[in-house]
Design an enzyme around this catalytic site. Structure first.
Site, PDB file in Angstrom:
ATOM      1  N   THR A 181       0.819  -1.226   0.000  1.00  0.00           N
ATOM      2  CA  THR A 181       0.000   0.000   0.000  1.00  0.00           C
ATOM      3  C   THR A 181       0.847   1.268   0.000  1.00  0.00           C
ATOM      4  OG1 THR A 181      -0.004   0.114   2.416  1.00  0.00           O
ATOM      5  CG2 THR A 181      -1.752  -1.196   1.396  1.00  0.00           C
ATOM      6  N   ASP A 187      17.562   3.380  -2.396  1.00  0.00           N
ATOM      7  CA  ASP A 187      17.056   3.271  -1.025  1.00  0.00           C
ATOM      8  C   ASP A 187      18.069   3.910  -0.073  1.00  0.00           C
ATOM      9  OD1 ASP A 187      15.068   1.075   0.738  1.00  0.00           O
ATOM     10  OD2 ASP A 187      16.753   2.101   1.708  1.00  0.00           O
ATOM     11  N   ASP A 239      19.411   1.680   2.788  1.00  0.00           N
ATOM     12  CA  ASP A 239      20.364   0.669   2.300  1.00  0.00           C
ATOM     13  C   ASP A 239      21.719   1.296   1.984  1.00  0.00           C
ATOM     14  OD1 ASP A 239      18.680  -1.464   2.552  1.00  0.00           O
ATOM     15  OD2 ASP A 239      18.078  -1.514   0.445  1.00  0.00           O
TER      16      ASP A 239
HETATM   17  N1  URA Z   1      12.783   5.834   0.229  1.00  0.00           N
HETATM   18  C1  URA Z   1      14.045   5.727  -0.252  1.00  0.00           C
HETATM   19  O1  URA Z   1      14.974   5.360   0.475  1.00  0.00           O
HETATM   20  N2  URA Z   1      14.249   6.020  -1.554  1.00  0.00           N
HETATM   21  C2  URA Z   1      13.274   6.443  -2.366  1.00  0.00           C
HETATM   22  O2  URA Z   1      13.549   6.720  -3.541  1.00  0.00           O
HETATM   23  C3  URA Z   1      11.969   6.551  -1.843  1.00  0.00           C
HETATM   24  C4  URA Z   1      11.755   6.256  -0.541  1.00  0.00           C
END
Ligand code: URA
Length: 213
Positions: A112, A204, A207
């Protein structure tokens, strides 16, 4: 501020933009990513604290006495949206060493894209503080909106958001739900892809900060 988004300030400073380029690049390793994020966060917080009130204090220099400005008014509280927000804390705390720090744990439901809260810990006196929420990626904006809902429930009236990157969707979401909350960012990117990632973005953020790719 942009014409479409009166709630948004993009910091176009060349140092910020230079460092942002390397934050985006896949050639940048985890160590460099953390350092760059710390440096850019420090620069973004300069903009976010531009309007902090000051008062004059009488001091003595080696030459004479003078009335010189010091920060006055409400004390500050940073609120990090876990986990990527933590990558911005060190840099900001280097500039604002007396700020308190709260944490809000929200993860995005992958189906979602809605935020689910799993942790909330803020200073007991947060209502008396000026709050700066930190989250590197303002994507859908759902996490930021939910975090700021909770911070307002705790009694805070003065709130800003610092995000390294923002998507138009997230800024519009913030404008709809929290038009009183100014956002400071290094770039307003193009759009979100079908997975909710910012394009062109940097992937991300969590990450890349923690090396969990
Ligand atoms: N969260 C992230 O870490 N990267 C994105 O591009 C969007 C949300």
């Amino acid at each position: 501020m942009t014409a479409d988004f009166p709630n948004l300030t993009v910091v176009h400073h060349p140092l910020v933009q230079h460092k942002l380029t390397w934050l985006r690049s896949t050639d940048t390793n985890t160590d460099s990513f953390r350092n760059l994020l710390r440096e850019v966060s420090q620069m973004l917080v300069y903009e976010a604290t531009r309007d902090l009130p000051t008062e004059l204090q009488t001091i003595t220099t080696p030459i004479t006495t003078m009335d010189s400005p010091v920060i006055s008014g409400k004390k500050l509280c940073l609120v990090s949206i876990l986990r990527a927000g933590n990558g911005m804390l060190d840099g900001i705390l280097a500039v604002l060493p007396l700020a308190r720090v709260g944490h809000i744990g929200l993860y995005r439901d992958p189906e979602t894209l809605e935020p689910v809260e799993y942790y909330f810990k803020v200073p007991a006196d947060i209502a008396e503080r000026q709050v700066i929420v930190v989250d590197p990626m303002l994507a859908t904006g759902n996490s930021a909106v939910a975090a700021i809902d909770r911070i307002k429930e705790a009694g805070c009236a003065s709130i800003k958001l610092i995000s390294l990157l923002a998507a138009p969707e997230g800024v519009a979401n913030m404008l709809q739900h929290h038009p009183d909350v100014p956002i400071v960012t290094a770039a307003l990117d193009s759009h979100l892809n079908e997975h909710g990632y910012i394009v062109p973005g940097l992937g991300d953020a969590g990450d890349r900060i923690f090396g969990t790719v």
